[in-house]
Design a protein around this motif. Structure first.
Motif, PDB file in Angstrom:
ATOM      1  N   ASP A 150       0.841  -1.215   0.000  1.00 58.99           N
ATOM      2  CA  ASP A 150       0.000   0.000   0.000  1.00 58.99           C
ATOM      3  C   ASP A 150       0.864   1.248   0.000  1.00 58.99           C
ATOM      4  OD1 ASP A 150      -2.206  -1.467   0.003  1.00 58.99           O
ATOM      5  OD2 ASP A 150      -2.658  -1.264   2.155  1.00 58.99           O
ATOM      6  N   ASP A 151       2.020   1.145   0.627  1.00 58.21           N
ATOM      7  CA  ASP A 151       2.941   2.276   0.742  1.00 58.21           C
ATOM      8  C   ASP A 151       3.994   2.237  -0.370  1.00 58.21           C
ATOM      9  OD1 ASP A 151       3.237   4.437   2.259  1.00 58.21           O
ATOM     10  OD2 ASP A 151       4.414   3.492   3.866  1.00 58.21           O
ATOM     11  N   ASN A 152       3.760   1.387  -1.374  1.00 58.54           N
ATOM     12  CA  ASN A 152       4.708   1.201  -2.475  1.00 58.54           C
ATOM     13  C   ASN A 152       6.093   0.791  -1.974  1.00 58.54           C
ATOM     14  OD1 ASN A 152       5.470   1.014  -5.081  1.00 58.54           O
ATOM     15  ND2 ASN A 152       5.691   3.215  -5.436  1.00 58.54           N
ATOM     16  N   TRP A 153       6.116   0.016  -0.905  1.00 59.55           N
ATOM     17  CA  TRP A 153       7.341  -0.570  -0.339  1.00 59.55           C
ATOM     18  C   TRP A 153       8.365   0.472   0.112  1.00 59.55           C
ATOM     19  CZ3 TRP A 153       5.667  -5.194   0.458  1.00 59.55           C
ATOM     20  CH2 TRP A 153       4.919  -5.873  -0.501  1.00 59.55           C
ATOM     21  N   VAL A 154       7.885   1.676   0.414  1.00 58.69           N
ATOM     22  CA  VAL A 154       8.814   2.721   0.877  1.00 58.69           C
ATOM     23  C   VAL A 154       9.424   2.309   2.218  1.00 58.69           C
ATOM     24  CG1 VAL A 154       8.867   5.070   1.827  1.00 58.69           C
ATOM     25  CG2 VAL A 154       7.684   4.623  -0.324  1.00 58.69           C
ATOM     26  N   VAL A 155      10.732   2.571   2.370  1.00 58.36           N
ATOM     27  CA  VAL A 155      11.409   2.297   3.641  1.00 58.36           C
ATOM     28  C   VAL A 155      11.218   3.534   4.519  1.00 58.36           C
ATOM     29  CG1 VAL A 155      13.646   1.877   4.732  1.00 58.36           C
ATOM     30  CG2 VAL A 155      13.111   0.813   2.515  1.00 58.36           C
ATOM     31  N   ASN A 156      10.481   3.345   5.599  1.00 56.03           N
ATOM     32  CA  ASN A 156      10.155   4.483   6.461  1.00 56.03           C
ATOM     33  C   ASN A 156      11.283   4.704   7.477  1.00 56.03           C
ATOM     34  OD1 ASN A 156       9.218   5.915   8.736  1.00 56.03           O
ATOM     35  ND2 ASN A 156       7.088   5.542   8.089  1.00 56.03           N
ATOM     36  N   PRO A 157      12.033   5.830   7.355  1.00 57.08           N
ATOM     37  CA  PRO A 157      13.202   6.024   8.225  1.00 57.08           C
ATOM     38  C   PRO A 157      12.846   6.128   9.707  1.00 57.08           C
ATOM     39  CG  PRO A 157      12.822   7.958   6.807  1.00 57.08           C
ATOM     40  CD  PRO A 157      11.829   6.924   6.405  1.00 57.08           C
ATOM     41  N   THR A 158      11.655   6.667  10.003  1.00 57.20           N
ATOM     42  CA  THR A 158      11.262   6.769  11.419  1.00 57.20           C
ATOM     43  C   THR A 158      11.130   5.371  12.012  1.00 57.20           C
ATOM     44  OG1 THR A 158       9.965   8.647  10.692  1.00 57.20           O
ATOM     45  CG2 THR A 158       9.599   7.917  12.948  1.00 57.20           C
ATOM     46  N   ARG A 159      10.555   4.455  11.208  1.00 57.23           N
ATOM     47  CA  ARG A 159      10.396   3.079  11.718  1.00 57.23           C
ATOM     48  C   ARG A 159      11.750   2.383  11.837  1.00 57.23           C
ATOM     49  NH1 ARG A 159       6.084   0.414   8.231  1.00 57.23           N
ATOM     50  NH2 ARG A 159       4.626   2.125   8.111  1.00 57.23           N
ATOM     51  N   VAL A 160      12.653   2.707  10.890  1.00 60.96           N
ATOM     52  CA  VAL A 160      13.996   2.113  10.970  1.00 60.96           C
ATOM     53  C   VAL A 160      14.655   2.563  12.271  1.00 60.96           C
ATOM     54  CG1 VAL A 160      16.325   2.136   9.955  1.00 60.96           C
ATOM     55  CG2 VAL A 160      14.317   1.925   8.464  1.00 60.96           C
ATOM     56  N   GLU A 161      14.581   3.855  12.537  1.00 64.11           N
ATOM     57  CA  GLU A 161      15.244   4.380  13.736  1.00 64.11           C
ATOM     58  C   GLU A 161      14.615   3.783  14.999  1.00 64.11           C
ATOM     59  OE1 GLU A 161      15.926   8.608  13.767  1.00 64.11           O
ATOM     60  OE2 GLU A 161      17.570   8.261  15.189  1.00 64.11           O
ATOM     61  N   ALA A 162      13.289   3.657  14.984  1.00 65.02           N
ATOM     62  CA  ALA A 162      12.599   3.134  16.176  1.00 65.02           C
ATOM     63  C   ALA A 162      12.982   1.671  16.443  1.00 65.02           C
ATOM     64  CB  ALA A 162      11.095   3.253  16.000  1.00 65.02           C
ATOM     65  N   ALA A 163      13.381   0.944  15.390  1.00 71.79           N
ATOM     66  CA  ALA A 163      13.692  -0.491  15.559  1.00 71.79           C
ATOM     67  C   ALA A 163      15.106  -0.711  16.092  1.00 71.79           C
ATOM     68  CB  ALA A 163      13.515  -1.215  14.236  1.00 71.79           C
ATOM     69  N   ILE A 164      15.927   0.337  16.103  1.00 71.56           N
ATOM     70  CA  ILE A 164      17.320   0.172  16.566  1.00 71.56           C
ATOM     71  C   ILE A 164      17.335   0.022  18.091  1.00 71.56           C
ATOM     72  CG2 ILE A 164      19.565   1.343  16.766  1.00 71.56           C
ATOM     73  CD1 ILE A 164      18.934   2.685  14.052  1.00 71.56           C
ATOM     74  N   ASP A 165      18.047  -0.984  18.571  1.00 72.67           N
ATOM     75  CA  ASP A 165      18.226  -1.104  20.027  1.00 72.67           C
ATOM     76  C   ASP A 165      19.701  -1.381  20.330  1.00 72.67           C
ATOM     77  OD1 ASP A 165      18.750  -3.771  19.605  1.00 72.67           O
ATOM     78  OD2 ASP A 165      16.866  -4.503  20.431  1.00 72.67           O
ATOM     79  N   ASP A 166      19.988  -1.714  21.590  1.00 74.13           N
ATOM     80  CA  ASP A 166      21.384  -1.884  22.021  1.00 74.13           C
ATOM     81  C   ASP A 166      22.113  -2.996  21.288  1.00 74.13           C
ATOM     82  OD1 ASP A 166      20.897   0.039  23.755  1.00 74.13           O
ATOM     83  OD2 ASP A 166      20.831  -1.226  25.562  1.00 74.13           O
ATOM     84  N   THR A 167      21.335  -3.952  20.742  1.00 75.37           N
ATOM     85  CA  THR A 167      21.989  -5.093  20.087  1.00 75.37           C
ATOM     86  C   THR A 167      22.240  -4.838  18.603  1.00 75.37           C
ATOM     87  OG1 THR A 167      19.928  -6.182  19.432  1.00 75.37           O
ATOM     88  CG2 THR A 167      20.775  -6.698  21.637  1.00 75.37           C
ATOM     89  N   THR A 168      21.671  -3.756  18.057  1.00 69.82           N
ATOM     90  CA  THR A 168      21.738  -3.541  16.606  1.00 69.82           C
ATOM     91  C   THR A 168      23.136  -3.103  16.184  1.00 69.82           C
ATOM     92  OG1 THR A 168      19.475  -2.713  16.787  1.00 69.82           O
ATOM     93  CG2 THR A 168      20.573  -2.425  14.662  1.00 69.82           C
ATOM     94  N   ARG A 169      23.684  -3.806  15.182  1.00 62.83           N
ATOM     95  CA  ARG A 169      25.032  -3.461  14.702  1.00 62.83           C
ATOM     96  C   ARG A 169      25.038  -2.981  13.261  1.00 62.83           C
ATOM     97  NH1 ARG A 169      25.553  -3.007  18.985  1.00 62.83           N
ATOM     98  NH2 ARG A 169      26.467  -4.335  20.567  1.00 62.83           N
ATOM     99  N   ALA A 170      24.009  -3.361  12.498  1.00 62.79           N
ATOM    100  CA  ALA A 170      24.027  -2.969  11.073  1.00 62.79           C
ATOM    101  C   ALA A 170      22.618  -2.981  10.496  1.00 62.79           C
ATOM    102  CB  ALA A 170      24.907  -3.942  10.273  1.00 62.79           C
ATOM    103  N   LEU A 171      22.428  -2.106   9.522  1.00 63.40           N
ATOM    104  CA  LEU A 171      21.219  -2.145   8.690  1.00 63.40           C
ATOM    105  C   LEU A 171      21.639  -2.801   7.375  1.00 63.40           C
ATOM    106  CD1 LEU A 171      18.365  -1.166   7.720  1.00 63.40           C
ATOM    107  CD2 LEU A 171      19.455   0.999   7.103  1.00 63.40           C
TER     108      LEU A 171
END
Ligand SMILES: Cc1ncc(COP(=O)(O)O)c(C=O)c1O
Length: 411
Positions: A150-171
């Motif tokens: 529905d969103d034409n598969w756009v990568v939403n940067p706000t959601r990317v940032e919200a998903a980052i936690d202490d264990t995240t090392r790479a996108l």
């Protein structure tokens, strides 16, 4: 029961959903039904002649190891190719490159160099499923950020940032995308780079389809992470001979990074497996001399196929947005169990003696339940066959729906 117990990762590593239906399709074909395969990303464009000739011309007396990071002449040539045919603005150096066994090994090395067991990588789902396979191999977790049709598969940067936690090392992100065909704009890349920078995480940009973009003037390429300001420390590009030169069997890839420490780590992983293949590097060197027109022709062909498939699907009443790049189409269907439907298409359905093998999209998501009504179609066949595939799919959907209604009436 065996007393020899597999490791948890050995027991749990997922099998590739892309190949899952292959055995059933082979059995159907053996029974006389023609099967059109749109489930795997194996291009049918002929491998360029100079590559084939490089194999035929090989006559060294010893088939020796190559340097662990690839022949310096090849890396030098690759660096030059990036700023000409490759369409990059900023020059990469030969010493930024490590040659690998396919883009697959480049991904493995990049992920291994940036994570430790227990860490996690961020992926934007639906995503190239083998990212999960490498994560499993390395004992790391994949955290999904969901994108939607529905969103034409756009990568939403706000959601990317919200998903980052202490264990995240790479996108880890492909552009152009598999399975969505989504191409990240330079602005989107900039935004993601600034997020990764703010959180001290790496960005692994999987650019194995970089030339395969269909909108814009001749010579247009998907923007590269390595052209984005601020990407030098955190950026790794994954690249490959497989798709751009229709040379999946060469098993040639490479990673590129301006981060010297990261490059060193990848090189040391490379030393542990000694060497990438030798003769295949000669074939890649030959491909690097292909003129711009070769790419133009290939891109024209895939564009024709994309347009043909999209309009044939529209004729069947399916709503799909034209993908911008790669050769995949993620298609929402009016069906609630695409996995069962794809299986039934292969085992039970036919139209005029043929059927189609598709990849259910649920296997491209990490979130349970996502993608249940979606499939991936790969436009690697000629236009006329793609039109037939769309007709088979349209007829299959009708027959499946009638079948489901019949079952409900009986119940
Ligand atoms: C997005 C993406 N990255 C990497 C690869 C790995 O390709 P290879 O190992 O053949 O270079 C593929 C193959 O399908 C792919 O689709």
């Amino acid at each position: 029961m065996s007393t020899h117990q597999l490791s948890r990762r050995g027991a749990q590593v997922p099998s590739s959903p892309i190949r899952a239906l292959a055995a059933a399709a082979r059995a159907r074909a053996a029974g006389g039904t023609r099967v059109l395969y749109l489930n795997i990303g194996q291009p049918d464009v002929p491998t360029p002649k100079p590559m084939v000739q490089a194999y035929q011309n090989f006559d060294d007396t010893v088939l020796a190891y190559a340097p662990s990071d690839g022949f310096p002449e090849l890396r030098e040539k690759l660096a030059g190719w990036y700023t000409t045919i490759g369409g990059m603005r900023r020059r990469v150096q030969a010493d930024d490159i490590v040659v690998t066994t396919g883009g697959s090994e480049a991904l493995l090395f990049a992920m291994a160099a940036t994570t430790d067991p227990g860490d996690s990588i961020l992926v934007c789902e639906p995503y190239y499923t083998n990212y999960s396979g490498y994560a499993q191999l390395l004992g790391i977790n994949t955290r999904p950020v969901t994108c939607t049709a529905d969103d034409n598969w756009v990568v939403n940067p706000t959601r990317v940032e919200a998903a980052i936690d202490d264990t995240t090392r790479a996108l880890v992100i492909p552009t152009p995308g598999n399975p969505t065909g989504r191409v990240l704009t330079a602005k989107e890349l900039e935004h993601l780079v600034s997020i990764c920078d703010r959180h001290g995480i790496f960005m692994i940009s999987d650019e194995v389809y970089r030339e395969l973009v269909y909108d814009g003037p001749r010579g247009t390429r998907a923007p590269s992470l390595l052209d984005i300001d601020g990407s030098d420390e955190l950026g790794v590009v994954i690249d490959s001979a497989s798709k751009r030169w229709s040379a999946c069997g060469a098993r040639m890839g490479w990673l590129v990074t301006r981060n010297g420490q990261l490059r060193e780590a990848a090189l040391r992983f490379g030393q542990a497996r000694l060497s990438p293949a030798t003769v295949d590097q000669y074939a890649v060197a030959a491909a690097l001399d292909l003129p711009a027109a070769w790419y133009d022709d290939m891109i024209d062909e895939y564009r024709r196929r994309r347009d043909t498939l999209v309009s044939a699907l529209h004729e069947q009443g399916l709503e799909v947005t034209s993908p911008q790049g790669a050769f995949y189409l993620a298609v929402p269907l009016p069906i609630d169990d695409a996995e069962a439907f794809c299986h039934w298409l292969v085992t039970d359905f036919e139209l005029d003696g043929e059927t189609v093998c598709l990849a259910p999209l649920s296997g491209f998501y990490a979130t349970p339940g996502e993608g249940r009504d979606e499939v991936r179609m790969t436009y690697v066949l000629e236009c006329e066959k793609l039109e037939r595939c769309a007709r088979i799919l349209g007829a299959g959907i009708k027959a499946w729906s009638a079948r489901s209604e019949g079952e409900q009436a009986e119940a």
